[in-house]
Design a protein around this motif. Sequence first.
Motif, PDB file in Angstrom:
ATOM      1  N   THR A  54       0.786  -1.186  -0.068  1.00  0.00           N
ATOM      2  CA  THR A  54       0.134  -0.105  -0.016  1.00  0.00           C
ATOM      3  C   THR A  54       0.899   1.304   0.145  1.00  0.00           C
ATOM      4  O   THR A  54       1.837   1.263   0.718  1.00  0.00           O
ATOM      5  N   LEU A  55       0.697   2.250  -0.969  1.00  0.00           N
ATOM      6  CA  LEU A  55       1.402   3.436  -0.793  1.00  0.00           C
ATOM      7  C   LEU A  55       1.222   4.148   0.500  1.00  0.00           C
ATOM      8  O   LEU A  55       0.228   4.113   1.160  1.00  0.00           O
ATOM      9  N   PRO A  56       2.284   4.809   1.045  1.00  0.00           N
ATOM     10  CA  PRO A  56       2.359   5.216   2.434  1.00  0.00           C
ATOM     11  C   PRO A  56       0.988   6.303   2.742  1.00  0.00           C
ATOM     12  O   PRO A  56       0.658   6.354   3.659  1.00  0.00           O
ATOM     13  N   ASP A  57       0.739   7.075   1.710  1.00  0.00           N
ATOM     14  CA  ASP A  57      -0.444   7.977   1.958  1.00  0.00           C
ATOM     15  C   ASP A  57      -1.799   7.354   2.114  1.00  0.00           C
ATOM     16  O   ASP A  57      -2.677   8.377   2.512  1.00  0.00           O
ATOM     17  N   HIS A  58      -2.059   5.987   1.883  1.00  0.00           N
ATOM     18  CA  HIS A  58      -3.230   5.548   1.860  1.00  0.00           C
ATOM     19  C   HIS A  58      -3.208   4.371   2.886  1.00  0.00           C
ATOM     20  O   HIS A  58      -3.981   3.625   2.861  1.00  0.00           O
ATOM     21  N   ARG A  59      -2.185   4.330   3.829  1.00  0.00           N
ATOM     22  CA  ARG A  59      -2.190   3.229   4.900  1.00  0.00           C
ATOM     23  C   ARG A  59      -3.082   3.418   6.090  1.00  0.00           C
ATOM     24  O   ARG A  59      -3.140   2.358   6.789  1.00  0.00           O
ATOM     25  N   GLN A  60      -3.606   4.400   6.127  1.00  0.00           N
ATOM     26  CA  GLN A  60      -4.681   4.704   7.197  1.00  0.00           C
ATOM     27  C   GLN A  60      -6.054   4.310   7.237  1.00  0.00           C
ATOM     28  O   GLN A  60      -6.719   4.571   8.266  1.00  0.00           O
ATOM     29  N   PHE A  61      -6.201   3.752   5.967  1.00  0.00           N
ATOM     30  CA  PHE A  61      -7.715   3.581   5.774  1.00  0.00           C
ATOM     31  C   PHE A  61      -8.037   1.964   5.972  1.00  0.00           C
ATOM     32  O   PHE A  61      -9.209   1.496   5.568  1.00  0.00           O
ATOM     33  N   GLY A  62      -7.173   1.121   6.416  1.00  0.00           N
ATOM     34  CA  GLY A  62      -7.570  -0.260   6.488  1.00  0.00           C
ATOM     35  C   GLY A  62      -7.721  -1.009   4.992  1.00  0.00           C
ATOM     36  O   GLY A  62      -8.362  -2.175   4.993  1.00  0.00           O
ATOM     37  N   LEU A  63      -6.944  -0.341   4.019  1.00  0.00           N
ATOM     38  CA  LEU A  63      -7.343  -1.136   2.628  1.00  0.00           C
ATOM     39  C   LEU A  63      -7.022  -2.478   2.769  1.00  0.00           C
ATOM     40  O   LEU A  63      -7.403  -3.020   1.906  1.00  0.00           O
ATOM     41  N   MET A  64      -5.640  -2.788   3.290  1.00  0.00           N
ATOM     42  CA  MET A  64      -5.314  -4.191   3.241  1.00  0.00           C
ATOM     43  C   MET A  64      -5.837  -5.077   3.477  1.00  0.00           C
ATOM     44  O   MET A  64      -6.222  -6.220   3.092  1.00  0.00           O
ATOM     45  N   LYS A  65      -6.817  -4.978   4.974  1.00  0.00           N
ATOM     46  CA  LYS A  65      -7.798  -5.834   5.433  1.00  0.00           C
ATOM     47  C   LYS A  65      -8.691  -5.962   4.388  1.00  0.00           C
ATOM     48  O   LYS A  65      -9.510  -7.356   4.404  1.00  0.00           O
ATOM     49  N   ILE A  66      -9.316  -5.216   3.781  1.00  0.00           N
ATOM     50  CA  ILE A  66     -10.236  -5.131   2.939  1.00  0.00           C
ATOM     51  C   ILE A  66      -9.889  -6.325   1.610  1.00  0.00           C
ATOM     52  O   ILE A  66     -10.725  -7.147   1.246  1.00  0.00           O
ATOM     53  N   LEU A  67      -8.635  -5.822   1.123  1.00  0.00           N
ATOM     54  CA  LEU A  67      -8.371  -6.852  -0.064  1.00  0.00           C
ATOM     55  C   LEU A  67      -8.088  -8.092   0.650  1.00  0.00           C
ATOM     56  O   LEU A  67      -8.470  -9.213  -0.119  1.00  0.00           O
ATOM     57  N   LEU A  68      -7.479  -8.416   1.514  1.00  0.00           N
ATOM     58  CA  LEU A  68      -7.154  -9.737   2.043  1.00  0.00           C
ATOM     59  C   LEU A  68      -8.694 -10.352   2.275  1.00  0.00           C
ATOM     60  O   LEU A  68      -8.855 -11.880   1.788  1.00  0.00           O
ATOM     61  N   SER A  69      -9.794  -9.833   2.777  1.00  0.00           N
ATOM     62  CA  SER A  69     -11.033 -10.314   3.033  1.00  0.00           C
ATOM     63  C   SER A  69     -11.815 -10.453   1.482  1.00  0.00           C
ATOM     64  O   SER A  69     -12.027 -11.473   1.391  1.00  0.00           O
ATOM     65  N   ARG A  70     -11.484  -9.747   0.546  1.00  0.00           N
ATOM     66  CA  ARG A  70     -11.879 -10.171  -0.751  1.00  0.00           C
ATOM     67  C   ARG A  70     -11.186 -11.477  -1.302  1.00  0.00           C
ATOM     68  O   ARG A  70     -11.872 -12.087  -1.966  1.00  0.00           O
ATOM     69  N   LEU A  71     -10.052 -11.670  -0.974  1.00  0.00           N
ATOM     70  CA  LEU A  71      -9.260 -12.720  -1.350  1.00  0.00           C
ATOM     71  C   LEU A  71      -9.801 -13.891  -0.909  1.00  0.00           C
ATOM     72  O   LEU A  71      -9.958 -15.136  -1.586  1.00  0.00           O
ATOM     73  N   GLU A  72      -9.866 -13.946   0.513  1.00  0.00           N
ATOM     74  CA  GLU A  72     -10.682 -14.919   1.175  1.00  0.00           C
ATOM     75  C   GLU A  72     -11.885 -15.332   0.773  1.00  0.00           C
ATOM     76  O   GLU A  72     -12.216 -16.736   0.371  1.00  0.00           O
ATOM     77  N   GLU A  73     -12.719 -14.365   0.259  1.00  0.00           N
ATOM     78  CA  GLU A  73     -14.059 -14.812  -0.230  1.00  0.00           C
ATOM     79  C   GLU A  73     -13.809 -15.486  -1.617  1.00  0.00           C
ATOM     80  O   GLU A  73     -14.672 -16.370  -1.902  1.00  0.00           O
TER      81      GLU A  73
END
Length: 280
Positions: free
Chosen positions: A204-223
């Motif tokens: 994740t680019l540094p300026d976008h790390r405060q929004f929990g984007l990685m958890k959302i992506l990992l959840s989409r991958l799990e689904e």
Amino acid sequence: MQPEEKTIMKPGFSLSITLDAFNKRARTDDCLGQVAAISGESIRIAREMNAEKLIFKARKEQTVHLLEKGFVLEACIPGYFLGSDCYLFSKYFTEHRRNSAFWTKEDLILEEVTKLKRKPEIGSLPVGYGARRAVLEDADDLAALYSAVFEIYPVPMNDPEYIKKCMGKDTVFFICTFGGKIVSAASAECSAVYHNAELTDCATLPDHRQFGLMKILLSRLEEHLFENGTFCVYSIARSLSFGMNAAFHQLDYTYKGRMANNCYIFDKLEDMNVWVKNLA
């Protein structure tokens, strides 16, 4: 420099081994037959390529032999082999590769991570962000993302052609976008044979790390994996990264060990924590 995958068949055994010159290691991914012959051939190949480390993905019945041959048990992935457990052994060929300079610091990070409450619920995307599965046409932008986030990475993710090759070999990427630009990405490297998947290539680019984007992506991958019948999911995260380890812990993954000086990532050779989840 891309890793080289080789399949070797000799009387009494067969093995699949990956030669990873960039990370100065070899990895025995699968094997069948006489374990003594397999370990001997794996060691020979690793020494021939001047590897500093040999990783062996072992089944339970192979563990005692590997211990007798000087391998060290570093982690476990339950359910990896169609429900049977995988034991990650390593054999080291140099002192500096065996000894970690950050082990006690990583222990403290892990202690703090496991104190966090687990939060399997996933937040929604912030306004202006989108999330979707990546396609081949995203390869150039994905390569640019990985180049911006990682000074060093174990595989050539800064090469669009390598990313396209991965997409063609059962690797699925999910991305978050903002203003038409990819700002976060993660992938699942799937095994069609054993129905497991490694969640990897998290950035994740540094300026976008405060929004929990990685958890959302990992959840989409799990689904996606669950819908396609893959239930054994694991990831190997930088032991020095509080954020990535916290993300896996909060998504209900279980810590299953640490692999010393496992690969070159971020800016140096680093230890990697193994996290595992049963989606079933």
